[in-house]
Design a protein around this motif. Structure first.
Motif, PDB file in Angstrom:
ATOM      1  N   UNK A 195       0.944  -1.044  -0.194  1.00  0.00           N
ATOM      2  CA  UNK A 195      -0.194  -0.207  -0.074  1.00  0.00           C
ATOM      3  C   UNK A 195       0.691   1.060   0.071  1.00  0.00           C
ATOM      4  N   UNK A 196       2.154   0.945  -0.483  1.00  0.00           N
ATOM      5  CA  UNK A 196       2.803   2.370  -0.536  1.00  0.00           C
ATOM      6  C   UNK A 196       3.321   3.194   0.424  1.00  0.00           C
ATOM      7  N   UNK A 197       3.283   2.411   1.623  1.00  0.00           N
ATOM      8  CA  UNK A 197       3.651   2.764   3.631  1.00  0.00           C
ATOM      9  C   UNK A 197       5.408   3.271   3.138  1.00  0.00           C
ATOM     10  N   UNK A 233       0.840  -0.395  12.876  1.00  0.00           N
ATOM     11  CA  UNK A 233       0.918   0.990  11.676  1.00  0.00           C
ATOM     12  C   UNK A 233       1.465   1.163  10.652  1.00  0.00           C
ATOM     13  N   UNK A 234       0.914   1.989   9.766  1.00  0.00           N
ATOM     14  CA  UNK A 234       1.664   1.747   8.621  1.00  0.00           C
ATOM     15  C   UNK A 234       0.832   3.477   8.032  1.00  0.00           C
ATOM     16  N   UNK A 235       1.615   4.310   7.166  1.00  0.00           N
ATOM     17  CA  UNK A 235       1.295   5.615   6.969  1.00  0.00           C
ATOM     18  C   UNK A 235       0.792   5.692   5.106  1.00  0.00           C
ATOM     19  N   UNK A 236       0.865   4.094   4.669  1.00  0.00           N
ATOM     20  CA  UNK A 236       0.507   3.834   3.181  1.00  0.00           C
ATOM     21  C   UNK A 236      -0.756   4.066   2.830  1.00  0.00           C
ATOM     22  N   UNK A 237      -0.799   3.894   1.797  1.00  0.00           N
ATOM     23  CA  UNK A 237      -2.550   4.045   1.141  1.00  0.00           C
ATOM     24  C   UNK A 237      -3.446   2.978   1.829  1.00  0.00           C
ATOM     25  N   UNK A 238      -4.945   3.898   1.780  1.00  0.00           N
ATOM     26  CA  UNK A 238      -5.358   3.103   2.445  1.00  0.00           C
ATOM     27  C   UNK A 238      -6.859   2.513   2.262  1.00  0.00           C
ATOM     28  N   UNK A 239      -7.028   1.516   2.128  1.00  0.00           N
ATOM     29  CA  UNK A 239      -7.964   0.256   1.291  1.00  0.00           C
ATOM     30  C   UNK A 239      -9.227   1.226   0.753  1.00  0.00           C
ATOM     31  N   UNK A 240     -10.023   1.606  -0.162  1.00  0.00           N
ATOM     32  CA  UNK A 240     -11.341   2.109  -0.652  1.00  0.00           C
ATOM     33  C   UNK A 240     -12.349   1.380   0.456  1.00  0.00           C
ATOM     34  N   UNK A 241     -13.882   2.002   0.919  1.00  0.00           N
ATOM     35  CA  UNK A 241     -14.109   1.575   1.106  1.00  0.00           C
ATOM     36  C   UNK A 241     -14.467   0.626   1.407  1.00  0.00           C
TER      37      UNK A 241
END
Length: 540
Positions: free
Chosen positions: A453-455, A470-478
């Motif tokens: 998720x590109x963290x 925890x990761x600051x990557x992209x959160x999956x939508x919906x």
């Protein structure tokens, strides 16, 4: 003074009858009523001995008192046996033997004017006119028998109080009051200020008043739970905590200080309100235990009603049930994974091979690219098969764990994973109870998800009984907390889609509970609860 003392005792015994009649258990009720009637009649006979005129009336009243007095011994034994859950009072042999002994002794007593073997009496005007009693050998024999039988009853009570999970010191002291009048009987022989008369009714009256009026709920609660070894909490009609045993205080946090408070303020008992049966989880001594909570209506004293909440340890059965439920869920997940991941991959391979067949003669370069894509997808399929095989193998419950150094284990798993992209941060010092291989596999899936998720960072934190990822990557939508770990829901990439279900499987195999923190806005945060961990504060 004597007339007043025995008069008050008689009134107390007879006045206690209406409370004793409200005891729901028939045999305990009959035993206590018999004890109160016998003691009240005995005290009344003593009053008659003191106030009636003439030797004949006083002597007759004294004989009546002796008959009732010996009857109280058998009523006491009946009551003690019934109250403590024994069956002696129902045994026909014991009952016939007791009746025979009682009738023989009564016969000796009522014929005393003929043989004077039980006692001799005369009038004295020393201080006031009263009977002077000189007890004979038969009296002391019967008295010894009476005290021995009464002691058996006391032993039954004190054994019950000792084994009870309640604080029974008060009612134990009340039971002990029945023996104190013996000291007055002994003192009456040594002190001329006292009349040589049996003082036993005082002890019975004190016991009756204490148990039926002052400490009725505790007295009856011990009886109600005689055959219950589980934790018990009593609540009244307004759902306020009235009493509980030591086992309940040990299991339920905050219960010890909750007498008189609404049970809704005592978590997690509040979850049991309005239900007849439910299973609650309690963490005791660092381990998670499961208790079946059942509520039953009960009555303490007829007019005072409420509920008895019983907590039964069902940890072993509940773990087996949850384990079976978890296996069923994971079989469903495996079926979904096979259907979703492999089907999609096969469709990609099939589509690219069909394209290559169409372009092989007129556009060889395009055919080469499509075949290359098909080959890469086939390689990915092998990875998926390996992942699903791990999924099936590691879904079995972890049987053996070891104490692992948290930071060292995470850093070693990071080096073995050789993740490209995010940087690792480790928070917390201490140890964690886990299977080393599966814990490293769990961390590997966390690292893979962060990379997918590109963290830029992945943080592994050890908290008290929790593991946080925890990761600051992209959160999956919906994505919701309910669907976050499903194969077909949180899939920004294929790698992420495989990592999450595997992460959940490895956590559940340890007995841990992974959840997605839907309120975390800076990326993705996963909290794994129920982790056996000992966190240490870093050295200054």
């Amino acid at each position: 003074m004597y007339v007043s003392a025995f008069g008050v005792t008689a009134v107390a015994c007879f006045a206690s009858l209406f409370r004793a009649r409200q005891i729901e258990d028939r045999e305990t009720r009959l035993g206590l009523i018999g004890l109160l009637i016998g003691s009240g009649a005995w005290a009344s006979a003593h009053v008659a001995v003191l106030v009636l005129p003439g030797f004949q009336l006083k002597n007759a009243a004294y004989l009546v008192g002796l008959v009732f007095g010996f009857a109280t011994v058998w009523a006491w034994l009946y009551f003690c046996s019934a109250y403590t859950g024994r069956s002696y009072h129902r045994d026909s042999t014991f009952r016939r033997a007791g009746l025979t002994v009682y009738l023989l002794v009564v016969l000796v007593k009522v014929t005393n004017p003929l043989h004077h073997g039980y006692y001799t009496a005369s009038l004295t005007t020393d201080g006031f006119t009263h009977l002077m009693i000189d007890h004979g050998v038969v009296h002391w024999t019967v008295t010894g028998l009476s005290y021995a039988l009464a002691t058996i009853g006391l032993f039954m009570l004190f054994e019950q109080f000792t084994e009870s999970d309640y604080d029974t010191r008060i009612i134990g002291a009340l039971a002990g009051l029945t023996a104190i009048p013996v000291l007055l009987d002994i003192a009456a022989y040594a002190l001329p200020e006292l009349i040589n008369i049996i003082h036993a009714p005082f002890g019975v009256a004190a016991f009756a008043l204490g148990t039926l009026f002052l400490y009725q709920e505790r007295f009856l609660a011990v009886h109600v739970t005689t055959d219950i070894d589980d934790a018990v909490v009593f609540v009244d009609d307004d759902d306020r905590v009235r009493d509980f045993n030591d086992a309940a205080a040990t299991i339920v946090p905050g219960l010890a200080d909750a007498r008189g408070d609404p049970v809704s303020t005592v978590e997690p008992l509040a979850d049991a309100l309005g239900t007849e049966r439910t299973v609650l989880d309690f963490r005791i001594g660092g381990s998670l235990k499961h208790y079946l909570v059942t509520g039953n209506d009960f009555s303490l004293g007829g007019t005072s009603r409420g509920r008895m909440i019983v907590l039964t340890d069902v940890t072993r059965i509940e773990r087996q049930r949850r384990e079976l439920e978890r296996h069923n869920e994971q079989l469903e997940d495996l079926a979904v994974g096979i259907r979703h991941e492999l089907r999609n991959t096969l469709q990609i391979v099939s589509g690219n091979i069909d394209a290559a067949a169409r372009y092989v003669e007129r556009d060889p370069e395009t055919a080469r690219r499509t075949l290359s894509t098909a080959g890469a997808t086939a390689d990915r399929m092998r990875e998926i098969v390996d992942e699903l095989s791990m999924f099936a193998e590691y879904s079995q419950t972890v049987e053996e764990t070891t104490t692992l150094p948290f930071r060292d284990t995470v850093e070693m798993a990071w080096r073995r994973a050789d993740v490209e992209g995010p940087a690792l941060q480790v928070r917390g010092e201490g140890e964690i109870e886990a299977n080393e291989t599966r814990f490293e596999e769990l961390l590997d899936r966390a690292f893979a998800f962060a990379g997918a998720v590109d963290g830029t960072t992945v943080t592994i934190e050890l908290s008290e009984n929790e593991l946080v990822v925890e990761t600051d990557g992209q959160r999956p939508a919906a994505t919701s907390a309910e669907t976050f770990f499903e194969f077909e829901e949180s899939v920004p990439t294929a790698e992420a889609g495989m990592a999450l279900p595997s992460f959940r499987t490895l956590a559940r195999a340890h007995g841990w509970v992974p959840t997605f923190d839907a309120d975390y806005d800076d990326g993705v945060r996963i909290v794994v609860e129920g982790v056996g961990a000992q966190r240490r504060e870093p050295a200054p």
